[in-house]
Scaffold this motif. Structure first.
Motif, short mmCIF file in Angstrom:
data_model
loop_
_atom_site.label_atom_id
_atom_site.label_comp_id
_atom_site.label_asym_id
_atom_site.label_seq_id
_atom_site.Cartn_x
_atom_site.Cartn_y
_atom_site.Cartn_z
N ARG A 181 0.40 -1.26 0.15
CA ARG A 181 -0.40 0.10 -0.42
C ARG A 181 0.98 0.92 -0.32
O ARG A 181 1.72 1.16 0.96
CB ARG A 181 -0.69 0.15 0.82
N GLN A 182 0.00 2.44 -0.52
CA GLN A 182 0.95 3.97 -0.48
C GLN A 182 -0.36 5.23 -0.08
O GLN A 182 -0.50 4.74 -0.83
CB GLN A 182 1.63 4.63 -1.72
N ALA A 183 0.10 5.27 0.90
CA ALA A 183 -0.39 6.39 1.22
C ALA A 183 0.33 7.85 0.71
O ALA A 183 1.58 7.51 0.62
CB ALA A 183 -1.05 6.45 3.05
N PRO A 184 -0.49 8.96 0.00
CA PRO A 184 -0.21 10.34 0.06
C PRO A 184 0.90 10.43 0.87
O PRO A 184 0.80 10.68 2.18
CB PRO A 184 -1.38 10.72 0.05
N GLY A 185 1.88 10.83 0.26
CA GLY A 185 3.33 11.99 0.45
C GLY A 185 4.18 10.55 1.30
O GLY A 185 4.98 10.98 2.42
N LYS A 186 4.17 9.39 1.37
CA LYS A 186 4.63 7.96 2.06
C LYS A 186 4.69 7.32 1.08
O LYS A 186 4.63 6.87 -0.07
CB LYS A 186 3.24 7.51 3.27
N GLU A 187 5.66 6.74 1.60
CA GLU A 187 6.67 5.03 0.71
C GLU A 187 5.85 4.21 0.92
O GLU A 187 4.59 4.30 2.14
CB GLU A 187 8.15 4.98 1.18
N ARG A 188 6.23 3.83 -0.58
CA ARG A 188 4.74 2.07 -0.77
C ARG A 188 5.47 0.91 0.40
O ARG A 188 6.66 1.02 0.22
CB ARG A 188 5.19 1.23 -1.84
#
Length: 124
Positions: free
Chosen positions: A38-45
């Protein structure tokens, strides 16, 4: 043409459940391990869960243990992610991936094929 297609994402309230599906085509994925990231906005996968080609071995990120369950369908070209007790911090684009390796792995570089992802949004 190899294709991984995710589905089942959506908007749910905290504490709710969702079941994601990933359908693989174009190869015999029954011998591939499958994983969810998963990948959240502004974060690494980040790694979420993985399952061996046989379905006999699984691996989970600490953040989802006890809440998420990965499984394979029959035929084994389909993989599911049952997500319970969802939290706002689970909000992300969820991607499935296929790994030709034998052991269950959490590293992104181990995976050969990737889907486009499905959005999961958890509200307060």
């Amino acid at each position: 043409q190899v294709q991984l297609v995710e589905s089942g994402g959506g908007l749910v309230q905290a504490g709710g459940s969702l079941r994601l599906s990933c359908a693989a085509s174009g190869r015999t994925f029954s011998r591939y391990g499958m994983g969810w990231f998963r990948q959240a906005p502004g974060k690494e996968r980040e790694f979420v869960a993985a399952i061996s080609w046989s379905g006999g071995s699984t691996r989970y990120a600490d953040s989802v243990k006890g809440r998420f369950t990965i499984s394979r369908g029959n035929p084994k070209n389909t993989v599911y992610l049952q997500m319970n007790s969802l939290k706002p911090e689970d909000t992300a684009v969820y991607l499935c991936a296929a790994d030709s390796g034998i052991i269950v792995r959490s590293g992104q570089t181990a995976y050969d094929y990737w889907g486009q992802g499905t959005q999961v949004t958890i509200s307060e």
